[in-house]
Write a protein that holds these residues in place. Structure first.
Motif, PDB file in Angstrom:
ATOM      1  N   GLU A   2      -1.322   4.883  -5.706  1.00 26.20           N
ATOM      2  CA  GLU A   2      -0.468   6.130  -5.037  1.00 26.20           C
ATOM      3  C   GLU A   2      -0.031   5.447  -3.646  1.00 26.20           C
ATOM      4  N   ASN A   3      -0.215   4.603  -3.124  1.00 22.73           N
ATOM      5  CA  ASN A   3       0.364   3.999  -2.139  1.00 22.73           C
ATOM      6  C   ASN A   3       1.881   3.506  -2.560  1.00 22.73           C
ATOM      7  N   SER A   6      -5.840   3.880  -5.649  1.00 24.88           N
ATOM      8  CA  SER A   6      -5.117   4.037  -4.030  1.00 24.88           C
ATOM      9  C   SER A   6      -4.200   3.278  -4.037  1.00 24.88           C
ATOM     10  N   GLU A  14       4.072   6.205  -3.199  1.00 28.16           N
ATOM     11  CA  GLU A  14       4.872   6.826  -1.821  1.00 28.16           C
ATOM     12  C   GLU A  14       5.849   5.977  -1.354  1.00 28.16           C
ATOM     13  N   LEU A  15       5.609   4.801  -1.295  1.00 29.99           N
ATOM     14  CA  LEU A  15       6.446   3.679  -0.989  1.00 29.99           C
ATOM     15  C   LEU A  15       7.869   3.824  -1.427  1.00 29.99           C
TER      16      LEU A  15
END
Length: 118
Positions: free
Chosen positions: A63-64, A60, A67-68
């Motif tokens: 993935e964050n 997770s 995205e960032l």
């Protein structure tokens, strides 16, 4: 806009580098943990479950981070094309305080809140 775009670009590039470094550390930690757990053999069920939760948290976080990095790259593109600081949704100027807090913001706070509710 009173933001120095060269300073903001440098800030975004530094943030991008730190996020990528942290994501790399997570991936390296997963590789190291995998080697340890595979050598453990007869692991207790609770230990195995704990490792699975840790792995899911790491995934997770990865993935964050991805995205960032995409958000940071978008902000860098907006600096390059002269649209940095303009809300992508309503076209108003994003307040300086918001850009100081979230330098990769592409939406004003109102539009961001609307997006979260949708």
């Amino acid at each position: 806009m009173s933001v120095d775009l060269d300073d903001r670009r440098a800030q975004l590039l530094d943030l991008r580098s730190r996020v990528l470094g942290a994501a790399h550390d997570i991936v390296e930690g997963d590789v190291d943990d995998g080697e340890l757990s595979s050598a453990a053999g007869d692991q207790h069920l609770a230990d195995h479950a704990s490792e699975m939760v840790d792995r899911e948290v790491d995934e997770s976080l990865e993935e964050n981070a991805e995205e960032l990095v995409r958000d940071i790259d978008r902000a860098l593109e907006k600096i390059a094309d002269g649209t940095y600081g303009t809300c992508e949704r309503c076209g108003t100027t994003i307040p300086q305080a918001r850009l100081d807090a979230v330098p990769y913001a592409t939406l004003c706070l109102s539009c961001r809140q609307l997006e979260e509710r949708e």
